[in-house]
Design an enzyme around this catalytic site. Structure first.
Site, PDB file in Angstrom:
ATOM      1  N   CYS A  69       0.839  -1.202   0.000  1.00 61.33           N
ATOM      2  CA  CYS A  69       0.000   0.000   0.000  1.00 61.33           C
ATOM      3  C   CYS A  69       0.880   1.261   0.000  1.00 61.33           C
ATOM      4  CB  CYS A  69      -0.855  -0.058   1.265  1.00 61.33           C
ATOM      5  SG  CYS A  69      -1.676   1.431   1.754  1.00 61.33           S
ATOM      6  N   CYS A 181      -1.002   5.360  -5.863  1.00 60.61           N
ATOM      7  CA  CYS A 181      -2.061   4.703  -5.100  1.00 60.61           C
ATOM      8  C   CYS A 181      -2.428   3.478  -5.912  1.00 60.61           C
ATOM      9  CB  CYS A 181      -3.285   5.603  -4.941  1.00 60.61           C
ATOM     10  SG  CYS A 181      -4.696   4.725  -4.214  1.00 60.61           S
TER      11      CYS A 181
HETATM   12  N1  DGL Z   1      -4.018   1.357  -0.218  1.00 61.40           N
HETATM   13  C1  DGL Z   1      -4.081   2.768  -0.405  1.00 61.40           C
HETATM   14  C2  DGL Z   1      -2.886   3.244  -1.182  1.00 61.40           C
HETATM   15  O1  DGL Z   1      -2.345   2.534  -2.030  1.00 61.40           O
HETATM   16  C3  DGL Z   1      -5.364   3.193  -1.023  1.00 61.40           C
HETATM   17  C4  DGL Z   1      -6.560   2.754  -0.267  1.00 61.40           C
HETATM   18  C5  DGL Z   1      -6.549   3.266   1.181  1.00 61.40           C
HETATM   19  O2  DGL Z   1      -6.634   4.476   1.395  1.00 61.40           O
HETATM   20  O3  DGL Z   1      -6.504   2.420   2.060  1.00 61.40           O
HETATM   21  O4  DGL Z   1      -2.455   4.342  -0.949  1.00 61.40           O
END
Ligand code: DGL
Length: 264
Positions: A69, A181
């Site tokens: 993430c 993201c």
């Molecule tokens: N996983 C998050 C990212 O890649 C996006 C989703 C979230 O905010 O949890 O930044």
């Protein structure tokens, strides 16, 4: 065992790519579905969540951790490295920065991510540390996550929101744009259209998978330290039938999902 964590389901795309490349290695996945999204939370909260996730994976035998993430990578990778100094930790920001620098000729580089990722300033810091002449234009594109989760990939409204977010990046003619993201590659065609020709779109998830694979090839001792057997186990903090159904569809085989009791 290789541990991978993500705020929800999105990190399974990295699991799929890694399992396709190395079916002999064993994986444990954790999706912190009870506390997602991360991108709108404070730095302190994101660090605490990431800490819980990494500790859980280590308790399951992880000998390396991939933070799939962007938000957790931006806010917590340094913190997790200090907490688990013995553990190789792979995160998405460094590989995406290196890919963007390689792709950009003008050294004007754009970034879109969650509010927390952009607010952390880590992408700018690493880009400028590698090359002080780089000009970075970073904008959060928070609403795109909701649009992707709603399945509005082809909706005209989504094209219009994408256009609004990327307008400041077009204005300064960036020639590389980091999709900071994990949801944004799903909108790659829309983003490419809005940016116009000659802009390289950098997928941070692809970049970390490529870097992890390169490390396996370059570091024989690390490669040898990882468990063989090709097992995969899947945990979430809030199990739902939807996670199991979508995960099974993405991975091309039914997966069994267990509850991880870490969320507080
Ligand atoms: N996983 C998050 C990212 O890649 C996006 C989703 C979230 O905010 O949890 O930044």
């Amino acid at each position: 065992m290789i541990g991978i964590f993500y705020s929800g389901i999105g990190g399974l795309t990295e699991v799929r790519a890694l399992r396709a490349a190395r079916p002999d290695l064993s994986f444990v996945y954790l999706g912190d579905t009870a506390r997602a999204p991360y991108g709108t939370k404070s730095p302190e909260t994101i660090r605490r969540y990431a800490e819980d996730c990494a500790d859980f994976l280590v308790s399951k035998g992880a000998k390396a951790v991939i933070i799939a993430c962007n938000t957790a990578s931006s806010l917590a990778s340094g913190h997790l490295r200090a907490r688990h100094p013995e553990l190789p930790i792979f995160e998405v920001v460094g590989p995406a920065v290196r890919a963007a620098l390689a792709a950009s000729g003008t050294k004007r580089i754009g970034l879109i991510g969650t509010r927390a990722t952009v607010g952390s300033g880590l992408y700018e810091k690493l880009l400028k540390a590698a090359d002080p002449s780089v000009e970075v234009v970073a904008r959060h594109a928070q609403l795109l996550i909701a649009l992707v989760e709603e399945g509005w990939v082809d909706a005209p409204e989504t094209a219009s929101v994408v256009g609004k977010y990327v307008a400041p990046l077009r204005e300064v003619s960036v020639d590389a744009l980091i999709l900071g993201c994990t949801h944004f590659p799903i909108l790659k065609a829309k983003i490419a259209e809005a940016m116009g020709e000659g802009v390289a779109l950098i997928d941070s998830a692809e970049a970390v998978v490529a870097e992890f694979r390169a490390t396996l090839e370059a570091d024989a001792a690390f490669e040898a330290s990882l468990d063989r057997g090709g097992s995969a186990s899947y945990f979430v903090t809030d199990p739902t039938p939807a996670f199991s159904a979508i995960g099974s569809a993405w991975l091309g085989a039914p997966i069994e999902v267990s509850k991880a009791d870490i969320a507080s």
